[in-house]
Design an enzyme around this catalytic site. Structure first.
Site, mmCIF file in Angstrom:
data_model
loop_
_atom_site.group_PDB
_atom_site.id
_atom_site.type_symbol
_atom_site.label_atom_id
_atom_site.label_comp_id
_atom_site.label_asym_id
_atom_site.label_seq_id
_atom_site.Cartn_x
_atom_site.Cartn_y
_atom_site.Cartn_z
ATOM 1 N N LYS A 6 0.853 -1.196 0.000
ATOM 2 C CA LYS A 6 0.000 0.000 0.000
ATOM 3 C C LYS A 6 0.885 1.241 0.000
ATOM 4 O O LYS A 6 1.439 1.623 1.027
ATOM 5 C CB LYS A 6 -0.927 0.017 1.221
ATOM 6 C CG LYS A 6 -1.946 1.161 1.194
ATOM 7 C CD LYS A 6 -2.886 1.112 2.386
ATOM 8 C CE LYS A 6 -2.304 1.826 3.588
ATOM 9 N NZ LYS A 6 -2.214 3.299 3.381
ATOM 10 N N CYS A 51 13.500 10.759 7.190
ATOM 11 C CA CYS A 51 13.259 10.394 8.592
ATOM 12 C C CYS A 51 14.509 10.581 9.443
ATOM 13 O O CYS A 51 14.425 10.972 10.605
ATOM 14 C CB CYS A 51 12.747 8.958 8.702
ATOM 15 S SG CYS A 51 13.788 7.743 7.865
ATOM 16 N N GLU A 76 9.862 16.904 15.451
ATOM 17 C CA GLU A 76 10.403 16.607 14.123
ATOM 18 C C GLU A 76 9.727 17.492 13.083
ATOM 19 O O GLU A 76 8.526 17.372 12.845
ATOM 20 C CB GLU A 76 10.184 15.131 13.766
ATOM 21 C CG GLU A 76 10.755 14.770 12.402
ATOM 22 C CD GLU A 76 10.478 13.325 11.989
ATOM 23 O OE1 GLU A 76 11.250 12.793 11.173
ATOM 24 O OE2 GLU A 76 9.487 12.747 12.489
ATOM 25 N N GLU A 136 9.664 1.446 11.006
ATOM 26 C CA GLU A 136 10.728 2.434 10.828
ATOM 27 C C GLU A 136 10.042 3.784 10.884
ATOM 28 O O GLU A 136 9.298 4.157 9.980
ATOM 29 C CB GLU A 136 11.447 2.199 9.489
ATOM 30 C CG GLU A 136 12.771 2.940 9.388
ATOM 31 C CD GLU A 136 12.614 4.377 8.946
ATOM 32 O OE1 GLU A 136 12.678 5.262 9.842
ATOM 33 O OE2 GLU A 136 12.417 4.632 7.757
#
Length: 469
Positions: A168, A275, A371, A241
């Site tokens: 997906k 990331c 973040e 992750e």
């Protein structure tokens, strides 16, 4: 290309609905994408489940050959895939081409790995063997920042181990993935690989689905928590992750002119939408002004434009939601720091934000504590080594970090004290398929890449019997 379809049970099929995919550089519609219904997801899972016994029984060498064939198809079609990727993701075409070739490289390397049987004991009492068996149907959920590369982090290992797969992609970047599915669909037996696309409405059903045995997810920590909660209902295996608030630590012995380009690249690659990009930069007070000045010079000379235009270094943010989030970080930067480069959204169509450097800022501000996932870097002053290590570790995240110094031994000593899955010295974002990758704390669970990542797609089986005659 404008006609995109889902891959279910070996056939390209339309979605039960469609949804527009936008070019983030223009905010114009690139294509209408098929949108799968819950019933179509169920069909994809059923196809993968039906294909699993024969695929798992196929000799590993045969599965390996098919994965390498997929790598060859990627390479032959790299130009087309890169152009689709730039149109939907926004990154410069050179970077998109690099991503596609990196995808092929991951397929080739991860497809070359082995899962050997290991003899744990062979004594007069018993013979104990350890085998790695496939799990069954794996669900892979892919984010929008590196749609093809992150697909390559998961797909080759999952298939090589003998699992079947339902993928997906993210709703805002499904097109290159669906084109890849069409290109490789005839390489594999039907049902082994399936692609669906959604409007962020099928993830919960996918993670709860009783016939999916493992979820491999890359995305935000907040969504990762939801994935973990949903997967717990059927005790699925999970690899997560997740996000990061990676610290870069610059020691007092650096040459600012030498290290600044690497630091800038580590923070601003893919417009900061990585990331494990540098999200916080701690700089010793003795070189603080010089580092800030060098970063400003680079930021002001960085070309920000449509990724399809030659010479573009940074493209737009990928979607409007992220664009609005980063604008909120800019507001915080102006309140709590001193903006010395950039600091604004660009006055043009598309989700463009100037590369921004913020000095005289510290913990307690949104930009340092959270973040940002965008082209905005806070530069924080420190004076004491032990204090900066404590500050770097004072976060729920633990994905990556870097230490910058002319004394490698000194940098190494600090690196061992950082709570992160990967710590680089005098570089950042240096990743390869043979180097295991995973996060500490709330930056993830499990490992990707290399033999350790391959093992995550397997179940350990011990056979304990009498010694061989």
């Amino acid at each position: 290309m404008s006609d995109y379809k889902l891959l279910i049970d070996g056939k390209m099929v339309p979605g039960d609905q469609t949804m527009p995919v936008l070019n983030p550089a223009t905010e114009e519609v690139v294509a209408q994408c098929p949108r799968a219904s819950r019933e179509q997801l169920d069909k994809a899972v059923a196809a993968a489940k039906a294909a699993y016994p024969a695929w798992a029984a196929m000799p590993m060498e045969e599965r390996r050959k098919l994965i390498i064939k997929m790598a060859e198809v990627i390479e032959v079609n790299a130009n087309e895939l890169a152009h689709i990727l730039t149109s939907e993701q926004g990154k410069p075409l050179a970077d998109a081409t690099g991503e596609v070739m990196g995808m092929a490289g991951f397929f080739r390397y991860l497809g070359s790995l082995e899962l050997p049987m290991r003899v744990i004991e062979n004594s007069g009492d018993r013979k104990v063997e350890a085998y790695r068996r496939p799990l069954g149907v794996v669900g892979a959920i892919i984010p929008w920042n590196y749609p093809l590369l992150i697909l390559a982090f998961k797909l080759p290992s999952a298939l090589l181990a003998g699992n079947t797969l339902v993928v997906k992609p993210a709703p805002t970047t499904p097109l290159a993935s669906l084109r890849f599915a069409e290109l490789v669909k005839d390489i594999l037996p039907k049902g082994v690989l399936n692609f669906i696309a959604d409007a962020n409405d099928l993830g919960d059903h996918m993670t709860k689905h009783p016939d999916i045995r493992k979820i491999s997810f890359t995305g935000s920590s907040a969504t990762g928590q939801k994935v973990m909660a949903s997967a717990s209902q059927t005790l699925k295996r999970i690899t997560l992750e997740l996000g990061g608030n990676d610290a870069g630590i610059v020691l007092d012995d650096v040459d600012p002119k030498k290290v600044a380009p690497g630091i800038f690249e580590g923070a601003f690659q893919n417009s900061g939408q990585v990331c494990l990009a540098i999200k916080r930069l701690y700089v010793h007070e003795s070189v603080y002004d010089e580092i800030c000045n060098e970063l400003v010079a680079i930021a002001k000379n960085t070309v920000v434009d449509d990724g399809s235009k030659q010479g573009t270094k940074l493209g737009p943010l990928q979607n409007k939601m992220q664009y609005e989030k980063v604008k909120a970080f800019l507001d915080d930067a102006r309140k709590n720091g001193n903006v010395i480069a950039g600091g604004a959204a660009m006055d043009r169509p598309g989700y463009f934000i100037e590369p921004t450097i913020v000095r005289d800022i510290k913990e307690g501000s949104k930009l340092v504590d959270e973040e940002q996932f965008g082209p905005v870097l806070p530069v924080i002053k420190y004076s004491d080594k032990d204090d900066v290590i404590r500050r770097a570790n004072a976060t729920t995240y633990g994905l990556g970090a870097s230490v910058w110094s002319s004394d490698i031994q000194r940098a190494h000593e600090i690196a061992t004290r950082i709570e992160a899955g990967t710590v680089w010295i005098n570089k950042h974002l240096d990743m390869a398929p043979n180097i295991p990758f995973g996060g500490a704390k709330q930056s993830g669970i499990g490992t990707e890449f290399a033999e350790e990542g391959l093992a995550e797609f397997t179940q350990l089986q011990i056979i304990n019997g009498p010694p061989a005659a």
